[in-house]
Design a protein around this motif. Sequence first.
Motif, PDB file in Angstrom:
ATOM      1  N   PHE A  97     -21.095  15.666  57.016  1.00 38.20           N
ATOM      2  CA  PHE A  97     -21.784  14.256  56.895  1.00 38.20           C
ATOM      3  C   PHE A  97     -20.849  13.461  56.715  1.00 38.20           C
ATOM      4  CE2 PHE A  97     -25.483  17.448  56.586  1.00 38.20           C
ATOM      5  CZ  PHE A  97     -26.299  16.861  57.507  1.00 38.20           C
ATOM      6  N   GLY A  98     -20.280  13.627  55.591  1.00 37.25           N
ATOM      7  CA  GLY A  98     -19.358  12.362  55.139  1.00 37.25           C
ATOM      8  C   GLY A  98     -18.233  12.034  55.904  1.00 37.25           C
ATOM      9  N   VAL A  99     -17.469  13.072  56.499  1.00 36.40           N
ATOM     10  CA  VAL A  99     -16.120  12.956  57.381  1.00 36.40           C
ATOM     11  C   VAL A  99     -16.564  12.628  58.651  1.00 36.40           C
ATOM     12  CG1 VAL A  99     -14.051  13.519  58.175  1.00 36.40           C
ATOM     13  CG2 VAL A  99     -14.568  14.157  55.713  1.00 36.40           C
ATOM     14  N   GLY A 100     -17.358  13.696  59.180  1.00 36.17           N
ATOM     15  CA  GLY A 100     -17.930  13.646  60.466  1.00 36.17           C
ATOM     16  C   GLY A 100     -18.831  12.490  60.905  1.00 36.17           C
ATOM     17  N   PRO A 144     -17.269   3.033  51.083  1.00 40.22           N
ATOM     18  CA  PRO A 144     -17.042   4.219  52.370  1.00 40.22           C
ATOM     19  C   PRO A 144     -18.378   5.088  52.282  1.00 40.22           C
ATOM     20  CG  PRO A 144     -14.888   4.006  51.268  1.00 40.22           C
ATOM     21  CD  PRO A 144     -16.041   3.069  50.654  1.00 40.22           C
ATOM     22  N   TYR A 145     -18.843   5.434  53.525  1.00 43.37           N
ATOM     23  CA  TYR A 145     -19.972   6.275  53.616  1.00 43.37           C
ATOM     24  C   TYR A 145     -20.023   7.674  52.901  1.00 43.37           C
ATOM     25  CZ  TYR A 145     -24.013   8.693  55.650  1.00 43.37           C
ATOM     26  OH  TYR A 145     -25.105   9.481  55.876  1.00 43.37           O
ATOM     27  N   LEU A 146     -18.727   8.220  52.750  1.00 41.56           N
ATOM     28  CA  LEU A 146     -18.563   9.565  52.221  1.00 41.56           C
ATOM     29  C   LEU A 146     -18.966   9.293  50.690  1.00 41.56           C
ATOM     30  CD1 LEU A 146     -17.860  12.428  52.040  1.00 41.56           C
ATOM     31  CD2 LEU A 146     -15.404  11.806  51.941  1.00 41.56           C
ATOM     32  N   ASP A 147     -18.206   8.199  50.124  1.00 44.79           N
ATOM     33  CA  ASP A 147     -18.289   7.848  48.594  1.00 44.79           C
ATOM     34  C   ASP A 147     -19.974   7.437  48.308  1.00 44.79           C
ATOM     35  OD1 ASP A 147     -15.567   8.076  49.220  1.00 44.79           O
ATOM     36  OD2 ASP A 147     -15.175   6.276  47.971  1.00 44.79           O
ATOM     37  N   TRP A 148     -20.259   6.827  49.362  1.00 44.05           N
ATOM     38  CA  TRP A 148     -21.704   6.419  49.064  1.00 44.05           C
ATOM     39  C   TRP A 148     -22.891   7.549  49.016  1.00 44.05           C
ATOM     40  CZ3 TRP A 148     -26.460   6.483  51.774  1.00 44.05           C
ATOM     41  CH2 TRP A 148     -27.451   5.576  51.254  1.00 44.05           C
ATOM     42  N   MET A 149     -22.551   8.512  49.960  1.00 46.68           N
ATOM     43  CA  MET A 149     -23.435   9.653  50.303  1.00 46.68           C
ATOM     44  C   MET A 149     -23.342  10.830  49.168  1.00 46.68           C
ATOM     45  SD  MET A 149     -23.612  12.190  53.672  1.00 46.68           S
ATOM     46  CE  MET A 149     -22.083  12.860  52.966  1.00 46.68           C
ATOM     47  N   VAL A 150     -22.127  11.050  48.668  1.00 46.61           N
ATOM     48  CA  VAL A 150     -21.974  12.446  47.826  1.00 46.61           C
ATOM     49  C   VAL A 150     -22.722  12.166  46.640  1.00 46.61           C
ATOM     50  CG1 VAL A 150     -20.005  13.213  45.992  1.00 46.61           C
ATOM     51  CG2 VAL A 150     -19.533  12.832  48.639  1.00 46.61           C
ATOM     52  N   PRO A 151     -23.020  11.120  45.683  1.00 46.15           N
ATOM     53  CA  PRO A 151     -23.922  11.226  44.651  1.00 46.15           C
ATOM     54  C   PRO A 151     -25.262  11.679  45.136  1.00 46.15           C
ATOM     55  CG  PRO A 151     -23.175   8.988  44.904  1.00 46.15           C
ATOM     56  CD  PRO A 151     -22.419   9.835  46.005  1.00 46.15           C
ATOM     57  N   GLY A 195     -11.858  12.560  45.935  1.00 49.31           N
ATOM     58  CA  GLY A 195     -11.584  11.283  45.598  1.00 49.31           C
ATOM     59  C   GLY A 195     -12.941  10.367  45.597  1.00 49.31           C
ATOM     60  N   THR A 196     -13.978  10.798  45.602  1.00 48.72           N
ATOM     61  CA  THR A 196     -15.301  10.010  45.753  1.00 48.72           C
ATOM     62  C   THR A 196     -15.965   9.630  44.685  1.00 48.72           C
ATOM     63  OG1 THR A 196     -16.385  12.103  45.783  1.00 48.72           O
ATOM     64  CG2 THR A 196     -15.788  11.225  47.983  1.00 48.72           C
ATOM     65  N   THR A 214     -21.238   7.431  39.754  1.00 46.05           N
ATOM     66  CA  THR A 214     -20.035   7.695  40.562  1.00 46.05           C
ATOM     67  C   THR A 214     -19.266   6.426  41.072  1.00 46.05           C
ATOM     68  OG1 THR A 214     -21.271   7.949  42.626  1.00 46.05           O
ATOM     69  CG2 THR A 214     -20.801   9.975  41.160  1.00 46.05           C
ATOM     70  N   LEU A 215     -19.946   5.381  41.299  1.00 46.25           N
ATOM     71  CA  LEU A 215     -19.468   4.100  41.795  1.00 46.25           C
ATOM     72  C   LEU A 215     -19.066   3.264  40.721  1.00 46.25           C
ATOM     73  CD1 LEU A 215     -21.712   3.510  45.307  1.00 46.25           C
ATOM     74  CD2 LEU A 215     -19.426   4.714  44.770  1.00 46.25           C
ATOM     75  N   GLY A 216     -19.732   3.571  39.589  1.00 42.35           N
ATOM     76  CA  GLY A 216     -19.556   2.564  38.321  1.00 42.35           C
ATOM     77  C   GLY A 216     -20.415   1.245  38.651  1.00 42.35           C
ATOM     78  N   VAL A 217     -21.472   1.068  39.055  1.00 44.39           N
ATOM     79  CA  VAL A 217     -22.316   0.057  39.257  1.00 44.39           C
ATOM     80  C   VAL A 217     -23.471   0.108  38.799  1.00 44.39           C
ATOM     81  CG1 VAL A 217     -20.888  -0.478  41.658  1.00 44.39           C
ATOM     82  CG2 VAL A 217     -23.129   0.597  41.535  1.00 44.39           C
ATOM     83  N   ALA A 218     -24.333  -0.881  38.786  1.00 39.07           N
ATOM     84  CA  ALA A 218     -25.573  -0.855  38.229  1.00 39.07           C
ATOM     85  C   ALA A 218     -26.649  -0.161  39.185  1.00 39.07           C
ATOM     86  CB  ALA A 218     -26.011  -2.392  37.725  1.00 39.07           C
TER      87      ALA A 218
END
Length: 250
Positions: free
Chosen positions: A35-38, A51-58, A127-128, A213-217
């Motif tokens: 899902f993330g890379v493909g 990036p979609y992978l970083d957004w989707m993983v959590p 690295g996500t 994971t993203l360090g945001v609110a």
Amino acid sequence: MTRAVFEYHLVSYRRVWRGSVLSSFVLPLLTMVGFGVGVGAYVTGGVEGVPYLDWMVPGLIASTAMQIAIGESTWPVLGGFEWRRIYFGQSAAPLRVADILDGHLAFAVFRTLTSCGAFLLVAAAFGTTHSWWALAILPIAGLVGLAVATPTFAYASTIRTDSYLAVLFRLGVIPMSLFSGVFFPVESLPGALRWIAYALPLWHGVDLSRAATLGVAPAWSPAGHVLYLALWAGVGWLLAYRQFARRLVV
């Protein structure tokens, strides 16, 4: 006495833990690659500037917490009443209904935490994770697991055949997995469906996990998310306790 019930489930799990450890690492790896890379290769620009992978993983981790908790709360609970009937044996011992229920719930949360912990390690290797707040995913996963496990315990203890579990997965688990912000923002849904997503517990876990994971609110207040998930857990526990008492106390 709750501890004794929890230890019983741990001893039973000791016979099969090796298979679950393998799947706990392989499935997150395959999911993120698929899902993330493909799929992510086709999402140009990412989502919300990430990036979609970083957004989707959590979201995937929160969804994993939900799926593991429900998996431990369906057939095992139904089997405890109808097939293996371990609950009746435990109730014949000096155990209270609350001990039997809480001990099994504790094991469901344990399985949730170990699976999500493995997923978090794989995510970090990709690295996500962008903040030390990512460690907060584990208590978030535990709370999500408890929020979905308790009402599922209540449901599984009311039925007599696993045919009704298929209904739960088709009408509950699958739609909640798809429309709770795991794979795309909830804001892209039509208004009515969006509020249904907000009402379900998974979205709250997804929003908290993504913020960690993203360090945001998060989109909503963290305290509001926690209280809402705790409400699900509390109401579900009361329903499960009432049904367990009805079946175990003669």
